[in-house]
Design a protein around this motif. Structure first.
Motif, PDB file in Angstrom:
ATOM      1  N   GLN A 124      -4.378 -12.894  -5.706  1.00  0.00           N
ATOM      2  CA  GLN A 124      -4.732 -11.756  -4.864  1.00  0.00           C
ATOM      3  C   GLN A 124      -5.403 -10.624  -5.619  1.00  0.00           C
ATOM      4  OE1 GLN A 124      -0.719  -9.224  -4.755  1.00  0.00           O
ATOM      5  NE2 GLN A 124      -0.468 -11.141  -3.674  1.00  0.00           N
ATOM      6  N   ALA A 125      -5.821  -9.599  -4.842  1.00  0.00           N
ATOM      7  CA  ALA A 125      -6.254  -8.320  -5.411  1.00  0.00           C
ATOM      8  C   ALA A 125      -5.018  -7.640  -5.983  1.00  0.00           C
ATOM      9  CB  ALA A 125      -6.857  -7.453  -4.314  1.00  0.00           C
ATOM     10  N   PHE A 126      -5.194  -6.619  -6.807  1.00  0.00           N
ATOM     11  CA  PHE A 126      -4.026  -5.933  -7.351  1.00  0.00           C
ATOM     12  C   PHE A 126      -3.339  -5.171  -6.215  1.00  0.00           C
ATOM     13  CE2 PHE A 126      -5.782  -5.288 -11.975  1.00  0.00           C
ATOM     14  CZ  PHE A 126      -5.978  -6.652 -12.082  1.00  0.00           C
ATOM     15  N   PRO A 127      -1.996  -5.086  -6.271  1.00  0.00           N
ATOM     16  CA  PRO A 127      -1.279  -4.318  -5.248  1.00  0.00           C
ATOM     17  C   PRO A 127      -1.766  -2.872  -5.222  1.00  0.00           C
ATOM     18  CG  PRO A 127       0.247  -5.434  -6.758  1.00  0.00           C
ATOM     19  CD  PRO A 127      -1.116  -5.656  -7.288  1.00  0.00           C
ATOM     20  N   ASP A 128      -1.790  -2.297  -4.043  1.00  0.00           N
ATOM     21  CA  ASP A 128      -2.114  -0.879  -3.873  1.00  0.00           C
ATOM     22  C   ASP A 128      -3.433  -0.494  -4.544  1.00  0.00           C
ATOM     23  OD1 ASP A 128      -1.471   1.561  -2.736  1.00  0.00           O
ATOM     24  OD2 ASP A 128      -0.431   2.299  -4.524  1.00  0.00           O
ATOM     25  N   ALA A 129      -4.341  -1.452  -4.620  1.00  0.00           N
ATOM     26  CA  ALA A 129      -5.606  -1.222  -5.335  1.00  0.00           C
ATOM     27  C   ALA A 129      -6.379  -0.025  -4.766  1.00  0.00           C
ATOM     28  CB  ALA A 129      -6.467  -2.481  -5.275  1.00  0.00           C
TER      29      ALA A 129
ATOM     30  N   ILE B 120       0.887  -1.168   0.000  1.00  0.00           N
ATOM     31  CA  ILE B 120       0.000   0.000   0.000  1.00  0.00           C
ATOM     32  C   ILE B 120       0.925   1.218   0.000  1.00  0.00           C
ATOM     33  CG2 ILE B 120      -1.771   1.298   1.254  1.00  0.00           C
ATOM     34  CD1 ILE B 120      -2.931  -1.362   2.220  1.00  0.00           C
ATOM     35  N   GLY B 121       0.860   1.998  -1.070  1.00  0.00           N
ATOM     36  CA  GLY B 121       1.791   3.115  -1.276  1.00  0.00           C
ATOM     37  C   GLY B 121       1.635   4.192  -0.208  1.00  0.00           C
ATOM     38  N   GLY B 122       2.792   4.703   0.248  1.00  0.00           N
ATOM     39  CA  GLY B 122       2.783   5.781   1.231  1.00  0.00           C
ATOM     40  C   GLY B 122       2.281   5.342   2.599  1.00  0.00           C
ATOM     41  N   ALA B 123       2.047   4.048   2.758  1.00  0.00           N
ATOM     42  CA  ALA B 123       1.547   3.489   4.027  1.00  0.00           C
ATOM     43  C   ALA B 123       0.354   4.289   4.563  1.00  0.00           C
ATOM     44  CB  ALA B 123       2.666   3.418   5.069  1.00  0.00           C
ATOM     45  N   SER B 124      -0.523   4.685   3.662  1.00  0.00           N
ATOM     46  CA  SER B 124      -1.749   5.355   4.123  1.00  0.00           C
ATOM     47  C   SER B 124      -2.787   5.297   3.007  1.00  0.00           C
ATOM     48  CB  SER B 124      -1.466   6.808   4.510  1.00  0.00           C
ATOM     49  OG  SER B 124      -1.313   7.583   3.354  1.00  0.00           O
TER      50      SER B 124
ATOM     51  N   THR C  54       0.291  -5.217 -14.370  1.00  0.00           N
ATOM     52  CA  THR C  54       0.264  -3.853 -13.859  1.00  0.00           C
ATOM     53  C   THR C  54       1.708  -3.371 -13.740  1.00  0.00           C
ATOM     54  OG1 THR C  54       0.100  -4.704 -11.585  1.00  0.00           O
ATOM     55  CG2 THR C  54      -1.956  -4.054 -12.639  1.00  0.00           C
ATOM     56  N   GLU C  55       1.989  -2.286 -14.405  1.00  0.00           N
ATOM     57  CA  GLU C  55       3.362  -1.755 -14.438  1.00  0.00           C
ATOM     58  C   GLU C  55       3.777  -1.288 -13.041  1.00  0.00           C
ATOM     59  OE1 GLU C  55       5.433   1.466 -17.350  1.00  0.00           O
ATOM     60  OE2 GLU C  55       3.881   2.238 -16.009  1.00  0.00           O
TER      61      GLU C  55
ATOM     62  N   ASN D 226       2.602  -8.050 -10.728  1.00  0.00           N
ATOM     63  CA  ASN D 226       1.217  -8.519 -10.695  1.00  0.00           C
ATOM     64  C   ASN D 226       0.725  -8.764 -12.118  1.00  0.00           C
ATOM     65  OD1 ASN D 226      -1.544  -8.888  -9.689  1.00  0.00           O
ATOM     66  ND2 ASN D 226      -1.921  -6.903 -10.618  1.00  0.00           N
ATOM     67  N   LEU D 227       0.392 -10.025 -12.405  1.00  0.00           N
ATOM     68  CA  LEU D 227      -0.168 -10.381 -13.710  1.00  0.00           C
ATOM     69  C   LEU D 227      -1.691 -10.345 -13.599  1.00  0.00           C
ATOM     70  CD1 LEU D 227       2.249 -13.362 -14.485  1.00  0.00           C
ATOM     71  CD2 LEU D 227       2.401 -11.007 -15.310  1.00  0.00           C
ATOM     72  N   VAL D 228      -2.323  -9.779 -14.615  1.00  0.00           N
ATOM     73  CA  VAL D 228      -3.784  -9.613 -14.611  1.00  0.00           C
ATOM     74  C   VAL D 228      -4.393 -10.877 -15.199  1.00  0.00           C
ATOM     75  CG1 VAL D 228      -5.693  -8.231 -15.504  1.00  0.00           C
ATOM     76  CG2 VAL D 228      -3.524  -7.118 -14.867  1.00  0.00           C
TER      77      VAL D 228
END
Ligand code: BGC
Length: 340
Positions: free
Chosen positions: A307-312, A81-85, A199-200, A247-249
């Motif tokens: 999983q769900a996409f990272p930092d979704a 999770i980007g920026g931890a918030s 996802t890049e 992450n592969l879609v």
């Protein structure tokens, strides 16, 4: 199917750790209640020899000290999770930053570092953990569960559930490192993934938000190819991670992925209802000693994290990872093992 359990050890906090075994001498899976961790997964190869196809440790201390989430169930939110918030319903939630400025696999003490409750249920073992409101900064009391079932023909079936009393985010997966030869590196394992897009990532392994075609990139696993073929390519998404950490879609057609080791003849077939598959080739696993004194390290396992996409939570164009109060989260993954 036989289910047994035995004492495995104690954590440094003095909690008893139990090892649950599902299966028999022909093939079996073992889970620790510590971290809801897949510790052993023994299946026959083409000569009938039982091969333990996941990396792990012999002691509780190995798991407590280890940094690679070996076989564990990270949480509350697997991946970054980007920026931890993040903000939800207009409120900012400040999470623990444990990956530079970002949040990874649930924080400083994620679900992988707790003893879960375990009980026999529904033909398997159900692991449950209640994560209190505010733990690592997440809103809401969340009850998470993983029902583990096993048979040689049906494979390892993981059914994830969660419910929260406040709106929150959740992403549950298993972080097993597969090695279908039981040792060595996985560069000659052949992987096929039903994914046309990925996802890049930026340099911190966080999605930029762009969803790009795999065509013409090292991320193209639409036809089976050895994991090592493009792993050292100059393409930025592999170069910056020192291998695959992407992450592969998933396209939605089954199976999501197939992994095959020509040396042992063992094939893993993965199906899931999740939208994403984090492909991670143990790029940062430093050399260490695993079960039975067998050494392992960089690229000696491959994680297929459904999983769900990272930092979704920061990308409205990604499938939502929000769990609304009172709603039921339900996801599953099945890993079936055969040999030629
Ligand atoms: C992440 C990697 C991380 C690894 C071990 C994977 O799921 O994508 O970036 O290094 O877990 O923590």
């Amino acid at each position: 199917m036989e289910i047994t359990h035995r004492e495995f050890g104690h954590t440094r906090r003095g909690e008893a750790v139990t090892c649950w075994r599902l299966g028999d001498g022909e093939a079996f899976a073992e889970f620790l209640d510590y971290g809801c961790t897949l510790r052993r997964l023994c299946v026959p190869d083409r000569t009938g020899r039982l091969v333990d196809v996941v990396l792990g440790y012999d002691t509780t201390a190995g798991y407590e000290d280890g940094d690679g989430y070996l076989g564990a169930t990270p949480g509350r939110f697997s991946n970054r999770i980007g920026g931890a918030s993040f903000s939800l319903n207009g409120k900012t939630c400040l999470l623990a930053a444990n990956d530079g400025a970002n949040h990874l696999h649930g924080g400083l003490r994620g679900f992988d570092k707790y003893v879960w409750q375990a009980e026999e249920a529904d033909g398997g073992v159900r692991f449950t953990r209640v994560s209190p409101d505010g733990e690592e900064g997440y809103p809401g009391t969340l009850t998470a569960s993983v029902l583990v079932r096993w048979s040689l023909s049906g494979g390892l079936e993981l059914t994830y559930g969660a419910v929260s009393d406040q709106d929150t985010v959740v992403n549950l997966t298993n972080h097993a490192y597969f090695n279908l030869c039981g040792g060595g590196d996985v560069l000659s394992h052949r992987l096929r993934v039903n994914a046309d897009f990925f996802t890049e990532n930026d340099a911190h392994c966080l999605p930029t938000g762009r969803i790009l075609p795999v065509d013409g990139t090292p991320m193209d696993f639409r036809q089976a190819k050895p994991i090592g073929r493009d792993i050292d390519s100059d393409a930025v998404c592999v170069r910056q991670a020192g291998g695959y950490d992407i992450n592969l879609v998933l396209s939605g057609s089954a199976p999501a992925a197939e992994l095959y080791a020509p040396e042992s003849g063992i094939r893993l077939t993965l199906t899931t209802d999740q939208p994403g598959l984090q492909l991670y080739t143990a790029n940062t696993l430093t050399g260490r000693t695993g079960k039975g004194g067998v050494p392992f390290g960089r690229r000696s396992g491959v994680c297929l994290e459904t999983q769900a996409f990272p930092d979704a939570i920061h990308h409205p164009n990604f499938p939502s990872c929000v769990l609304r109060a009172g709603e039921r989260y339900a996801r599953s993954a099945r890993f079936v093992f055969t040999h030629d």
